[in-house]
Design a protein around this motif. Structure first.
Motif, mmCIF file in Angstrom:
data_model
loop_
_atom_site.group_PDB
_atom_site.id
_atom_site.type_symbol
_atom_site.label_atom_id
_atom_site.label_comp_id
_atom_site.label_asym_id
_atom_site.label_seq_id
_atom_site.Cartn_x
_atom_site.Cartn_y
_atom_site.Cartn_z
ATOM 1 N N ALA A 1 0.829 -1.206 0.000
ATOM 2 C CA ALA A 1 0.000 0.000 0.000
ATOM 3 C C ALA A 1 0.865 1.259 0.000
ATOM 4 O O ALA A 1 1.907 1.324 0.668
ATOM 5 C CB ALA A 1 -0.932 0.012 1.212
ATOM 6 N N VAL A 2 0.429 2.260 -0.767
ATOM 7 C CA VAL A 2 1.078 3.572 -0.831
ATOM 8 C C VAL A 2 -0.013 4.639 -0.792
ATOM 9 O O VAL A 2 -1.187 4.346 -1.049
ATOM 10 C CB VAL A 2 1.921 3.735 -2.121
ATOM 11 C CG1 VAL A 2 3.097 2.772 -2.134
ATOM 12 C CG2 VAL A 2 1.057 3.548 -3.365
ATOM 13 N N PRO A 3 0.325 5.893 -0.474
ATOM 14 C CA PRO A 3 -0.682 6.956 -0.510
ATOM 15 C C PRO A 3 -1.371 7.043 -1.867
ATOM 16 O O PRO A 3 -0.760 6.762 -2.906
ATOM 17 C CB PRO A 3 0.127 8.221 -0.209
ATOM 18 C CG PRO A 3 1.303 7.735 0.574
ATOM 19 C CD PRO A 3 1.635 6.382 0.007
ATOM 20 N N LYS A 4 -2.629 7.441 -1.861
ATOM 21 C CA LYS A 4 -3.408 7.448 -3.098
ATOM 22 C C LYS A 4 -2.762 8.290 -4.192
ATOM 23 O O LYS A 4 -2.747 7.914 -5.359
ATOM 24 C CB LYS A 4 -4.824 7.964 -2.812
ATOM 25 C CG LYS A 4 -5.678 6.998 -2.012
ATOM 26 C CD LYS A 4 -7.083 7.538 -1.811
ATOM 27 C CE LYS A 4 -7.934 6.550 -1.034
ATOM 28 N NZ LYS A 4 -9.312 7.078 -0.815
ATOM 29 N N TRP A 5 -2.203 9.447 -3.819
ATOM 30 C CA TRP A 5 -1.655 10.338 -4.846
ATOM 31 C C TRP A 5 -0.437 9.723 -5.532
ATOM 32 O O TRP A 5 -0.141 10.054 -6.687
ATOM 33 C CB TRP A 5 -1.308 11.703 -4.253
ATOM 34 C CG TRP A 5 -0.173 11.700 -3.266
ATOM 35 C CD1 TRP A 5 -0.260 11.573 -1.918
ATOM 36 C CD2 TRP A 5 1.218 11.831 -3.560
ATOM 37 N NE1 TRP A 5 0.974 11.619 -1.344
ATOM 38 C CE2 TRP A 5 1.913 11.784 -2.326
ATOM 39 C CE3 TRP A 5 1.948 12.009 -4.734
ATOM 40 C CZ2 TRP A 5 3.292 11.885 -2.242
ATOM 41 C CZ3 TRP A 5 3.334 12.111 -4.654
ATOM 42 C CH2 TRP A 5 3.993 12.043 -3.429
ATOM 43 N N PRO B 1 -3.885 1.629 -3.169
ATOM 44 C CA PRO B 1 -3.877 3.036 -2.755
ATOM 45 C C PRO B 1 -4.502 3.218 -1.375
ATOM 46 O O PRO B 1 -5.532 2.628 -1.058
ATOM 47 C CB PRO B 1 -4.738 3.708 -3.833
ATOM 48 C CG PRO B 1 -5.702 2.642 -4.260
ATOM 49 C CD PRO B 1 -4.965 1.330 -4.133
ATOM 50 N N GLY B 2 -3.857 4.003 -0.539
ATOM 51 C CA GLY B 2 -4.454 4.352 0.745
ATOM 52 C C GLY B 2 -3.687 3.831 1.938
ATOM 53 O O GLY B 2 -2.582 3.297 1.834
ATOM 54 N N ASP B 3 -4.289 3.984 3.118
ATOM 55 C CA ASP B 3 -3.711 3.513 4.366
ATOM 56 C C ASP B 3 -3.570 1.993 4.326
ATOM 57 O O ASP B 3 -4.497 1.297 3.907
ATOM 58 C CB ASP B 3 -4.614 3.906 5.533
ATOM 59 C CG ASP B 3 -4.100 3.386 6.850
ATOM 60 O OD1 ASP B 3 -3.212 4.027 7.432
ATOM 61 O OD2 ASP B 3 -4.581 2.311 7.287
ATOM 62 N N ALA C 1 -6.651 -0.503 3.343
ATOM 63 C CA ALA C 1 -6.461 -1.024 1.988
ATOM 64 C C ALA C 1 -6.358 -2.540 1.994
ATOM 65 O O ALA C 1 -6.953 -3.226 1.143
ATOM 66 C CB ALA C 1 -5.202 -0.412 1.357
ATOM 67 N N LEU C 2 -5.628 -3.100 2.947
ATOM 68 C CA LEU C 2 -5.501 -4.550 3.016
ATOM 69 C C LEU C 2 -6.814 -5.210 3.424
ATOM 70 O O LEU C 2 -7.185 -6.261 2.886
ATOM 71 C CB LEU C 2 -4.402 -4.940 4.000
ATOM 72 C CG LEU C 2 -2.970 -4.723 3.520
ATOM 73 C CD1 LEU C 2 -1.987 -4.912 4.676
ATOM 74 C CD2 LEU C 2 -2.635 -5.671 2.377
ATOM 75 N N VAL C 3 -7.523 -4.606 4.364
ATOM 76 C CA VAL C 3 -8.819 -5.155 4.774
ATOM 77 C C VAL C 3 -9.772 -5.193 3.589
ATOM 78 O O VAL C 3 -10.440 -6.201 3.327
ATOM 79 C CB VAL C 3 -9.414 -4.344 5.931
ATOM 80 C CG1 VAL C 3 -10.874 -4.711 6.168
ATOM 81 C CG2 VAL C 3 -8.602 -4.571 7.208
ATOM 82 N N LYS C 4 -9.840 -4.092 2.833
ATOM 83 C CA LYS C 4 -10.731 -4.045 1.678
ATOM 84 C C LYS C 4 -10.308 -5.044 0.607
ATOM 85 O O LYS C 4 -11.143 -5.746 0.034
ATOM 86 C CB LYS C 4 -10.748 -2.633 1.086
ATOM 87 C CG LYS C 4 -11.699 -2.483 -0.093
ATOM 88 C CD LYS C 4 -11.725 -1.040 -0.589
ATOM 89 C CE LYS C 4 -12.687 -0.898 -1.784
ATOM 90 N NZ LYS C 4 -12.719 0.498 -2.276
ATOM 91 N N ALA C 5 -9.008 -5.145 0.347
ATOM 92 C CA ALA C 5 -8.511 -6.035 -0.704
ATOM 93 C C ALA C 5 -8.749 -7.500 -0.365
ATOM 94 O O ALA C 5 -8.833 -8.339 -1.260
ATOM 95 C CB ALA C 5 -7.030 -5.790 -0.942
ATOM 96 N N SER C 6 -8.861 -7.819 0.910
ATOM 97 C CA SER C 6 -8.972 -9.213 1.331
ATOM 98 C C SER C 6 -10.405 -9.668 1.554
ATOM 99 O O SER C 6 -10.625 -10.780 2.059
ATOM 100 C CB SER C 6 -8.168 -9.436 2.620
ATOM 101 O OG SER C 6 -8.750 -8.709 3.695
ATOM 102 N N GLU C 7 -11.375 -8.838 1.175
ATOM 103 C CA GLU C 7 -12.770 -9.186 1.450
ATOM 104 C C GLU C 7 -13.153 -10.543 0.877
ATOM 105 O O GLU C 7 -13.953 -11.269 1.457
ATOM 106 C CB GLU C 7 -13.693 -8.098 0.907
ATOM 107 C CG GLU C 7 -13.680 -6.821 1.727
ATOM 108 C CD GLU C 7 -14.551 -5.725 1.132
ATOM 109 O OE1 GLU C 7 -14.785 -4.727 1.833
ATOM 110 O OE2 GLU C 7 -14.998 -5.886 -0.024
ATOM 111 N N VAL D 1 -5.281 -4.858 10.993
ATOM 112 C CA VAL D 1 -5.923 -5.858 10.138
ATOM 113 C C VAL D 1 -6.466 -7.012 10.975
ATOM 114 O O VAL D 1 -7.509 -7.583 10.659
ATOM 115 C CB VAL D 1 -4.979 -6.362 9.034
ATOM 116 C CG1 VAL D 1 -4.561 -5.228 8.123
ATOM 117 C CG2 VAL D 1 -3.770 -7.081 9.597
ATOM 118 N N ALA D 2 -5.778 -7.366 12.056
ATOM 119 C CA ALA D 2 -6.276 -8.444 12.911
ATOM 120 C C ALA D 2 -7.611 -8.058 13.545
ATOM 121 O O ALA D 2 -8.504 -8.898 13.714
ATOM 122 C CB ALA D 2 -5.257 -8.775 13.988
#
Length: 280
Positions: A35-39, A85-87, A91-97, A124-125
């Motif tokens: 993950a990196v900042p969105k910009w 992109p993002g925190d 970002a990891l929580v969303k990507a792992s849905e 994330v835990a």
């Protein structure tokens, strides 16, 4: 799919290696994410395009290093990389849905000296909608044992399901531990030894269905009198994996994690699997 979050740290690379082995055992692909900042993800936009290109280059190097580590560990696994992109936590929580499992290192490059678990690992835990594995010290010589803490709660039952499946995948022995002590406001006190027989029968009943479904798993079950944190930490020393539920008995409604699972984030002596009570 298994997804592993990496950040260029040693524990992140260890997490990539652990996740590759798990993906190979499950015959599923592995996604390596950073993950990196969105910009930074904007190719041409933003106020600092040169800095953005430099950071994207660094991010790609992190992904390539983690992918290479995964393939060294398990050459046959299918690995893809993704820049999020993002925190890192959200970002990891969303990507792992839709993932079977989310894997992260216990501490990253931004870890504060003295902290035993990093903010991303804790985040994330606590918030993931899938099961999470935190990778810290991996035994140099695996002893072929999975340890699981059970207490009869729904979270403990799901943790037991996961542990049996993991032991079968890895052809490992399963060590089932029930720590027995009475909680009270100032901590824990010794359990009523007069009810030890009842607890033993309850544990046998809990294991009976799992033994029937997975008869090839060698199981050792024990009831240990003592504080659950100390009991689990001692039992898991040198183990391949410790498995706990997010919540046990007597946990307050609305808490993201129970007190025992939170403590094991800091004190587990081996990779730790934190199992949700139910999957989203």
């Amino acid at each position: 799919m298994i997804i592993v979050g990496v950040d260029g740290s040693r524990t992140g690379l260890d997490a990539a290696g652990w996740a590759a082995t798990e993906a190979a055992l499950r015959h599923v692909p592995l996604t390596v994410a950073h993950a990196v900042p969105k910009w930074v993800c904007e190719e041409t936009g933003g106020h600092y395009p040169e800095i953005g290109r430099w950071m994207r280059g660094g991010a790609q190097s992190v992904l390539v290093s983690a992918r290479d580590r995964a393939l060294r560990e398990r050459p046959g696994v299918v690995v893809e990389t993704v820049l999020l992109p993002g925190d890192p936590r959200s970002a990891l929580v969303k990507a792992s849905e839709n993932a079977e499992l989310l894997v992260v290192g216990s501490r990253g490059v931004g870890g504060v000296r003295g902290l035993l678990v990093g903010s991303v690992a804790y985040g994330v835990a606590a918030h993931a909608l899938t099961d999470v594995v935190l990778v810290r010290a991996r035994p140099s010589t695996p002893r072929g044992e999975i340890v699981v803490g059970v207490d009869g709660s729904p979270g403990g039952v799901r943790a037991l399901d996961f542990a049996f499946a993991e032991a079968e995948l890895r052809s490992a022995n399963l060590h089932v531990v029930h720590a027995w002590a009475w909680p009270h406001p100032s901590g824990f006190e010794p359990a009523d030894r007069g009810r030890a027989g009842d607890r033993s029968r309850e544990l046998d009943e809990l294991l009976a269905g799992h033994r029937e479904r997975r008869p090839g798993v060698e199981v050792v079950a024990e009831i240990v009198h003592g504080h659950p944190i100390e009991v689990l930490r001692e039992a898991a020393a040198g183990a391949d994996l410790l498995v706990v539920g997010t919540h046990g008995r007597s946990q307050f409604a609305g808490m993201l994690m129970g007190s025992i699972s939170q403590a094991m984030l800091h004190h587990a002596p081996c990779p730790l699997a934190v199992i949700r009570r139910s999957r989203a």
